[in-house]
Write a protein that holds these residues in place. Structure first.
Motif, short mmCIF file in Angstrom:
data_model
loop_
_atom_site.label_atom_id
_atom_site.label_comp_id
_atom_site.label_asym_id
_atom_site.label_seq_id
_atom_site.Cartn_x
_atom_site.Cartn_y
_atom_site.Cartn_z
N VAL A 212 0.85 -1.19 0.00
CA VAL A 212 0.00 0.00 0.00
C VAL A 212 0.89 1.24 0.00
N GLU A 213 0.47 2.27 -0.73
CA GLU A 213 1.25 3.51 -0.79
C GLU A 213 0.93 4.37 0.43
N TYR A 214 1.89 4.52 1.33
CA TYR A 214 1.66 5.29 2.55
C TYR A 214 2.12 6.73 2.41
N ALA A 215 3.13 6.95 1.60
CA ALA A 215 3.62 8.29 1.32
C ALA A 215 3.90 8.30 -0.17
N PRO A 216 4.08 9.47 -0.78
CA PRO A 216 4.30 9.47 -2.22
C PRO A 216 5.41 8.49 -2.63
N ARG A 217 5.07 7.53 -3.47
CA ARG A 217 6.00 6.53 -4.02
C ARG A 217 6.60 5.61 -2.95
N HIS A 218 6.09 5.66 -1.77
CA HIS A 218 6.62 4.80 -0.70
C HIS A 218 5.55 3.77 -0.30
N PHE A 219 5.82 2.50 -0.68
CA PHE A 219 4.85 1.42 -0.46
C PHE A 219 5.38 0.45 0.59
N ALA A 220 4.47 -0.11 1.38
CA ALA A 220 4.86 -1.17 2.31
C ALA A 220 3.74 -2.17 2.42
N ALA A 221 4.11 -3.43 2.72
CA ALA A 221 3.12 -4.49 2.89
C ALA A 221 3.14 -4.93 4.34
N CYS A 222 2.34 -4.25 5.14
CA CYS A 222 2.30 -4.57 6.57
C CYS A 222 0.97 -4.10 7.14
N TRP A 223 0.38 -4.92 8.00
CA TRP A 223 -0.90 -4.54 8.62
C TRP A 223 -0.69 -3.56 9.77
N HIS A 224 0.54 -3.46 10.25
CA HIS A 224 0.73 -2.68 11.49
C HIS A 224 1.75 -1.57 11.33
N THR A 225 1.67 -0.84 10.24
CA THR A 225 2.67 0.22 10.02
C THR A 225 2.63 1.26 11.15
N ASP A 226 1.45 1.48 11.75
CA ASP A 226 1.37 2.45 12.84
C ASP A 226 2.29 2.04 14.00
N GLN A 227 2.29 0.74 14.29
CA GLN A 227 3.17 0.27 15.37
C GLN A 227 4.64 0.33 14.96
N VAL A 228 4.89 0.06 13.67
CA VAL A 228 6.27 0.14 13.19
C VAL A 228 6.77 1.57 13.33
N ILE A 229 5.90 2.53 12.97
CA ILE A 229 6.30 3.94 13.05
C ILE A 229 6.62 4.32 14.50
N ALA A 230 5.77 3.88 15.43
CA ALA A 230 6.00 4.20 16.84
C ALA A 230 7.33 3.61 17.31
N GLU A 231 7.56 2.36 16.95
CA GLU A 231 8.78 1.67 17.34
C GLU A 231 10.01 2.34 16.72
N ARG A 232 9.87 2.66 15.43
CA ARG A 232 10.98 3.26 14.71
C ARG A 232 11.34 4.61 15.31
N ASP A 233 10.34 5.43 15.63
CA ASP A 233 10.63 6.74 16.19
C ASP A 233 11.26 6.61 17.58
N ALA A 234 10.91 5.52 18.25
CA ALA A 234 11.47 5.33 19.59
C ALA A 234 12.89 4.80 19.55
N THR A 235 13.24 4.02 18.52
CA THR A 235 14.55 3.36 18.54
C THR A 235 15.51 3.82 17.46
N LEU A 236 15.02 4.00 16.26
CA LEU A 236 15.95 4.25 15.15
C LEU A 236 16.64 5.59 15.30
N GLY A 237 15.86 6.59 15.77
CA GLY A 237 16.44 7.92 15.89
C GLY A 237 17.08 8.15 17.25
N ALA A 238 17.09 7.11 18.10
CA ALA A 238 17.60 7.27 19.46
C ALA A 238 19.00 7.87 19.43
N ALA A 239 19.18 8.90 20.24
CA ALA A 239 20.45 9.61 20.22
C ALA A 239 21.59 8.72 20.67
#
Lengths: 349, 338
Positions: free
Chosen positions: A312-339
């Motif tokens: 599914v296209e979630y942002a322009p030209r950015h597609f993902a196949a996952c039922w739980h992208t909202d949880q992925v986003i929360a997790e990613r913001d909590a860990t990937l950008g961790a200082a």
């Protein structure tokens, strides 16, 4: 990017290998578009189907493989054809003239008893070009582009060249007939860091000058970050996420992409807490039901176990196949950008 | 500081090729492996890092120079002392497809060293201990694994078996030679973390051999890195110093050349250009510093005449060393302009 720029459109392609234990579904319902002058990276682990997919594009699959569905639409000069329907003669022209592939392990790609010049001539001749002077001029020009000493390499035997030189010679050979699409399978694996750097620089220059499109296959995320305009993450024979390079690296939406990013050590950070993806890639003879990643996924729910998520296209030209992208986003913001401990501090090079 | 577990002193190693050609694979290597530390040997192919690992393990003998285990010359160890060295120092090889005997079950593979080194008294005890080791490396349920053959396991599982095998003798020092380079990215970190927790549990020292500086950085953040080039150590120091503030020209070029998994950062990174991309052959090493024909900061008359020794440079932390004459003289590096 405009639709008319699309030169290769893969539509719902599936490839199956027949093995003793059963059918291996190596590539499943993959669709993607390649635009003019673009570099698309296919990343994923061994067995994710990235090499199978690219072999399918030029119909170079081994004899126990079958393309069970899909189309590969190729456009040149306003004319669109399905590669899978090409006659043997047209297919021969398509390969190398339209779409060239540079295989993994350049060391073995050359015939050891022929001089480089003969191998370039053979390639041209077998594609109907017999003007030796023209081929020589083109070859020498390409050698200059890939920063080789033209006259010396032209007369050399393969064993007289180093690994990095052979890889560059192979790149020159790949674009000899001026293809629109170049497929590179692990272009820098097995090369040393400094040789790898030289190849990346040469490839970038070549692409700018000759304006071909690149599909490159790699398990090396750093290489994708450096070279790709768009990145497709493959898992168990499917594209699970595809998007512009910055989206994939800074705003991933699929738990597998996030998992890959979190498991790669980074030079620019201090002590990091890396997290590996639990489990191992699935057996493609009897893959998991629903989302194929669910047995390894921290967000897996009952729905994931039964229903395969669509891209599914979630942002322009950015597609993902996952039922739980909202949880992925929360997790990613909590860990990937961790200082990181030493954030902002760069090696004093 | 207590005595190093392993001390290498003036090691040279040559290999013969045919009758007349001698290849100097290692030259003048002196390095200590301190108890409980993690030391990474980093370098490109052909730099001698694997040979050095094999010398540490006793699988190869130096052509000259000495290896000391707990202060004793390894070459002079006999009887029970030699056995103790062999038990205490174990190696994990790079390729889990080649390093496990395909004709033996996992149980056999693990039992053999257990019995050989009398870690257990009977076959049944060996099997029990093998099962324990498999659960230590997270190969569970053990019953599913223990009677399998290597070809029935995945690459990651095989590498876990290799690690379990190295653990059979309860080693004090593990030499891990590119131990994770053959497994997929997503399971690599799992393997390394397991190795690190085993190290804490069993009080082990680790020498980790890799070509991947980022991986070395991750593993040995509180340890040391030794950078090798064409058979010599060119820089050694604490990981944080080497990675954040590299000194030797080769280390600087290497760090600047590595692509990083961050698109903006990797594209803005400044790459230091080498003067030549050709790596000299070991049989035709250039005079002086072996890096001088490629070094962007080459000083004519100095770098091409004298072989630099590893020593401390004025601007470096006191526990770090570099083999670069201009640096050890305290000079600023200036780009060579031909």
């Amino acid at each position: 990017m405009a639709e008319q720029d699309v030169i290769l459109e893969v539509d719902d392609i599936s490839i199956v290998y027949q093995a003793e234990r059963g059918d291996v579904r190596a590539t499943n319902n993959v669709s993607l578009k390649l635009h003019k002058g673009e570099a698309l990276a296919l990343i994923g682990e061994s067995g994710s189907g990235k090499t199978t997919l690219s072999l399918g594009l030029i119909r170079m699959l081994p004899s126990n493989a079958r393309i069970t569905s899909g189309k590969v639409m190729y456009t040149r000069d306003g004319k669109t054809r399905n590669v899978l329907d090409l006659s043997p003669g047209d297919l021969r022209y398509f390969r190398w003239h339209d779409c060239a592939m540079v295989f993994q392990g350049a060391q073995n790609a050359f015939n050891p008893v022929l001089r480089i010049r003969q191998q370039f001539m053979d390639t041209a001749r077998s594609h109907g070009i017999n003007d030796e002077q023209k081929v020589k001029a083109r070859t020498l020009e390409l050698f200059k582009l890939v920063r080789l000493d033209p006259e010396r390499v032209y007369e050399s035997y393969p064993h007289e060249l180093s690994g990095g030189m052979k890889q560059r010679t192979l790149l020159a050979l790949g674009v000899l007939l001026d293809p629109q699409v170049v497929i590179l399978d692990e272009p820098t694996t097995a090369l040393d860091i400094l040789t790898q750097r030289a190849i990346i620089d040469v490839l970038n220059e070549m692409q700018q000058k000759l304006n071909f499109s690149i599909i490159f296959i790699s398990h090396d995320l750093a290489l994708a970050a450096e070279m790709a305009d768009r990145v497709a993450t493959m898992y168990a024979g499917q594209i699970v996420e595809i998007g512009p390079v910055n989206d994939i690296f800074y705003r991933p939406l699929h738990p597998y992409t996030l998992g890959l990013l979190r498991s790669v050590p980074r030079l620019d950070r201090g002590q990091e807490d890396l997290i590996s993806i639990p489990g191992e890639p699935p057996d493609l003879i009897s893959p998991p039901t629903g989302c194929k990643f669910h047995p390894r996924c921290q967000f897996a729910s009952d729905k994931c176990r039964t229903d395969a998520p669509p891209l599914v296209e979630y942002a322009p030209r950015h597609f993902a196949a996952c039922w739980h992208t909202d949880q992925v986003i929360a997790e990613r913001d909590a860990t990937l950008g961790a200082a990181p401990t030493f954030s902002g501090e760069t090696p004093n090079v | 500081m207590s005595e190093p577990i392993l001390k290498l002193d003036g090691i040279h190693k040559t290999f013969k090729k045919g009758r007349d050609v001698t290849i100097p694979v290692l030259q003048d290597i002196s390095v200590n492996v301190n108890r409980l530390e993690i030391l990474c040997l980093v370098g490109e192919s052909g730099c001698g890092k694997t040979t050095l690992g094999k010398l540490m393990t006793g699988l190869l003998k130096p052509s000259s120079g000495k290896v000391y285990f707990e202060g004793k010359d390894v070459d002079k160890l006999r009887g029970s002392e030699f056995k103790r060295y062999r038990r205490a120092v174990q190696i994990i090889h790079q390729d889990p497809y080649a390093s496990l005997n395909p004709a033996h079950t996992i149980s056999n593979t693990l039992s053999f060293p257990l019995l050989r080194h009398k870690m257990v008294r009977s076959q049944s005890q060996a099997r029990e201990r093998a099962a324990e080791l498999l659960s230590m490396v997270d190969l569970t349920p053990v019953g599913d694994i223990i009677d399998k053959y290597p070809h029935q396991l995945s690459g990651g599982q095989r590498q876990r078996v290799s690690i379990a095998r190295a653990m059979t003798t309860e080693p004090e020092l593990i030499i891990a030679d590119e131990a994770v380079s053959m497994v997929d990215v997503s399971i690599r970190i799992g393997l390394l973390k397991m190795l690190l927790s085993l190290r804490t549990e069993m009080n082990m020292t680790i020498v980790f051999i890799t070509h991947d500086l980022a991986l070395a950085k991750y593993l040995a953040w509180y340890g040391r890195i030794a950078v090798m080039y064409l058979g010599r150590i060119v820089e050694i120091g604490r990981t944080q110093d080497v990675v954040m503030n590299p000194q030797h020209p080769y280390t600087r070029v290497l760090l600047s050349a590595i692509p990083e998994a961050d698109p903006e950062r990797t594209r803005q990174k400044e790459h230091i250009q080498l003067r030549s991309e050709d790596i000299p052959r070991l049989t035709e090493l250039p005079p002086g510093c072996a890096f001088h024909p490629r070094c962007p900061w080459y000083v004519p008359g100095v770098c091409d005449t004298t072989i630099p020794r590893l020593s401390n440079a004025p601007d470096m932390p006191s526990d770090a060393q570099v083999a670069c004459i201009p640096l050890t003289r305290g000079e600023e590096l200036a780009f060579y302009d031909a």
